[in-house]
Design a protein around this motif. Structure first.
Motif, PDB file in Angstrom:
ATOM      1  N   ALA A  73       3.767  14.785 -10.969  1.00  0.00           N
ATOM      2  CA  ALA A  73       4.553  14.753 -12.208  1.00  0.00           C
ATOM      3  C   ALA A  73       3.738  14.085 -13.296  1.00  0.00           C
ATOM      4  N   PRO A  74       2.591  14.688 -13.693  1.00  0.00           N
ATOM      5  CA  PRO A  74       1.728  14.068 -14.699  1.00  0.00           C
ATOM      6  C   PRO A  74       2.436  13.941 -16.044  1.00  0.00           C
ATOM      7  N   GLY A  75       2.119  12.868 -16.754  1.00  0.00           N
ATOM      8  CA  GLY A  75       2.724  12.652 -18.060  1.00  0.00           C
ATOM      9  C   GLY A  75       3.994  11.835 -18.011  1.00  0.00           C
ATOM     10  N   ARG A  76       4.500  11.584 -16.820  1.00  0.00           N
ATOM     11  CA  ARG A  76       5.717  10.766 -16.682  1.00  0.00           C
ATOM     12  C   ARG A  76       5.321   9.414 -16.099  1.00  0.00           C
ATOM     13  N   LYS A  77       5.135   8.424 -16.940  1.00  0.00           N
ATOM     14  CA  LYS A  77       4.628   7.137 -16.501  1.00  0.00           C
ATOM     15  C   LYS A  77       5.688   6.295 -15.793  1.00  0.00           C
ATOM     16  N   ARG A  78       6.899   6.318 -16.290  1.00  0.00           N
ATOM     17  CA  ARG A  78       7.933   5.461 -15.728  1.00  0.00           C
ATOM     18  C   ARG A  78       8.427   5.950 -14.378  1.00  0.00           C
ATOM     19  N   THR A  79       8.614   7.262 -14.247  1.00  0.00           N
ATOM     20  CA  THR A  79       9.172   7.807 -13.007  1.00  0.00           C
ATOM     21  C   THR A  79       8.293   7.515 -11.792  1.00  0.00           C
TER      22      THR A  79
ATOM     23  N   LEU B  31       0.822  -1.208   0.000  1.00  0.00           N
ATOM     24  CA  LEU B  31       0.000   0.000   0.000  1.00  0.00           C
ATOM     25  C   LEU B  31       0.855   1.256   0.000  1.00  0.00           C
ATOM     26  N   THR B  32       1.951   1.224   0.729  1.00  0.00           N
ATOM     27  CA  THR B  32       2.861   2.369   0.757  1.00  0.00           C
ATOM     28  C   THR B  32       3.425   2.638  -0.625  1.00  0.00           C
ATOM     29  N   GLY B  33       3.828   1.576  -1.313  1.00  0.00           N
ATOM     30  CA  GLY B  33       4.338   1.733  -2.670  1.00  0.00           C
ATOM     31  C   GLY B  33       3.295   2.301  -3.617  1.00  0.00           C
ATOM     32  N   VAL B  34       2.050   1.825  -3.504  1.00  0.00           N
ATOM     33  CA  VAL B  34       0.970   2.318  -4.363  1.00  0.00           C
ATOM     34  C   VAL B  34       0.678   3.782  -4.076  1.00  0.00           C
ATOM     35  N   MET B  35       0.618   4.152  -2.796  1.00  0.00           N
ATOM     36  CA  MET B  35       0.335   5.551  -2.442  1.00  0.00           C
ATOM     37  C   MET B  35       1.457   6.474  -2.899  1.00  0.00           C
ATOM     38  N   PHE B  36       2.684   5.984  -2.820  1.00  0.00           N
ATOM     39  CA  PHE B  36       3.810   6.784  -3.296  1.00  0.00           C
ATOM     40  C   PHE B  36       3.725   6.962  -4.807  1.00  0.00           C
ATOM     41  N   TRP B  37       3.323   5.911  -5.513  1.00  0.00           N
ATOM     42  CA  TRP B  37       3.118   6.021  -6.962  1.00  0.00           C
ATOM     43  C   TRP B  37       2.051   7.063  -7.273  1.00  0.00           C
ATOM     44  N   GLU B  38       0.951   7.047  -6.519  1.00  0.00           N
ATOM     45  CA  GLU B  38      -0.118   8.017  -6.739  1.00  0.00           C
ATOM     46  C   GLU B  38       0.374   9.440  -6.505  1.00  0.00           C
ATOM     47  N   LEU B  39       1.133   9.635  -5.416  1.00  0.00           N
ATOM     48  CA  LEU B  39       1.665  10.969  -5.129  1.00  0.00           C
ATOM     49  C   LEU B  39       2.616  11.424  -6.228  1.00  0.00           C
ATOM     50  N   ALA B  40       3.518  10.543  -6.640  1.00  0.00           N
ATOM     51  CA  ALA B  40       4.478  10.887  -7.696  1.00  0.00           C
ATOM     52  C   ALA B  40       3.776  11.157  -9.015  1.00  0.00           C
ATOM     53  N   ASN B  41       2.721  10.409  -9.289  1.00  0.00           N
ATOM     54  CA  ASN B  41       1.982  10.573 -10.534  1.00  0.00           C
ATOM     55  C   ASN B  41       1.210  11.887 -10.561  1.00  0.00           C
TER      56      ASN B  41
END
Length: 266
Positions: free
Chosen positions: A56-62, A43-53
């Motif tokens: 930084a919209p438009g950057r799928k890999r980062t 869940l932590t990894g998923v939430m971090f992905w959501e925050l990063a996304n």
């Protein structure tokens, strides 16, 4: 009639998703140990992905890479602990600061809060169920009471510039719910009276965690952190209050001599 339908139109989807999440969460809380740790790390990894996304919209890999990095760091913090754990909890936030995105400072701080909350959830579960169940119950009850009272009673907005749907009536209802939860824990012998005094502050910290995430979403121009949970948006939308509450409890345990969380787990 139309306004009433619009007001409660998402209730069915929210209820179904909430029941499923409660069932999974209750099972993992009961199991504890490795299964619970794996769930929290994921869940932590998923939430971090959501925050990063979001930032930084438009950057799928980062965002995906940062989410994996956050999960790996939390797993490492649980393995190595002590001083190295602190470093590992900070590193994912620094990754946000060092990659192109908007609002780097708030993203970094909120990212560190996500990591601390993930670590705290695992640590609070270690001595037993009561400590973490107290926090979870406060967050859930204050959120539910705030949701219904806020929509039924309405009234002045709590912070309209950042979270236009939140009202003072819902906020106060959340505090009352937190007090009721703590009184039940005290009455059943699972918490000291100190828990009653701390309850409104834990609920308020949860509400601030929700508001902070709402501010990030408004700055990012998105309604939800993601679309992973029907009726609720993303996992960050659902656990933002938990982040604020757990971070406060961890800080209380770190910087004060208040009995947190040992008496709750005893």
């Amino acid at each position: 009639m139309t306004d009433a339908i619009a007001r409660w139109g998402d209730l069915k989807k929210r209820a179904i998703s909430a029941i499923f999440m409660l069932a999974v969460g209750a099972g993992e809380l009961w199991l504890g140990g490795t299964p619970f740790s794996i769930l929290v790390i994921a869940l932590t990894g998923v939430m971090f992905w959501e925050l990063a996304n979001m930032t930084a919209p438009g950057r799928k890999r980062t965002p995906f890479a940062v989410g994996l990095f956050a999960a790996a760091c939390l797993a490492g913090a649980e393995v190595f602990r002590d001083d190295l754990a602190t470093t590992l909890l900070i590193l994912p936030g620094l990754a946000l600061a060092l990659t192109p995105r908007r609002d780097r400072r708030i993203a970094t701080l909120y990212g560190i809060a996500i990591m601390v909350a993930g670590y705290g959830l695992i640590e609070l579960r270690s001595p037993g169920v009561p400590a973490i169940l107290w926090i979870v119950a406060i967050v859930i009850v204050s959120d539910v009471m705030g949701y219904f009272v806020g929509r039924v009673v309405g009234g002045p907005k709590f912070w309209p510039a950042i979270s236009p749907k939140k009202t003072w009536s819902g906020t106060v209802a959340g505090w009352v719910g937190a007090l009721i939860v703590s009184l039940i824990f005290v009455a059943t012998g699972h918490a000291p009276w100190m828990a009653v005094a701390l309850a409104p502050f834990v609920a308020f910290a949860g509400q601030l965690g929700d508001i902070a995430e709402s501010w990030i979403k408004r700055r990012s121009g998105v309604k939800d952190s993601s679309g992973l949970i029907p009726g609720h948006g993303g996992f960050l939308d659902r656990f933002d209050a938990m982040i604020g509450a757990v971070v406060l409890v961890m800080l209380l345990g770190l910087f004060t001599s208040l009995p947190m969380p040992a008496p709750l787990g005893g």
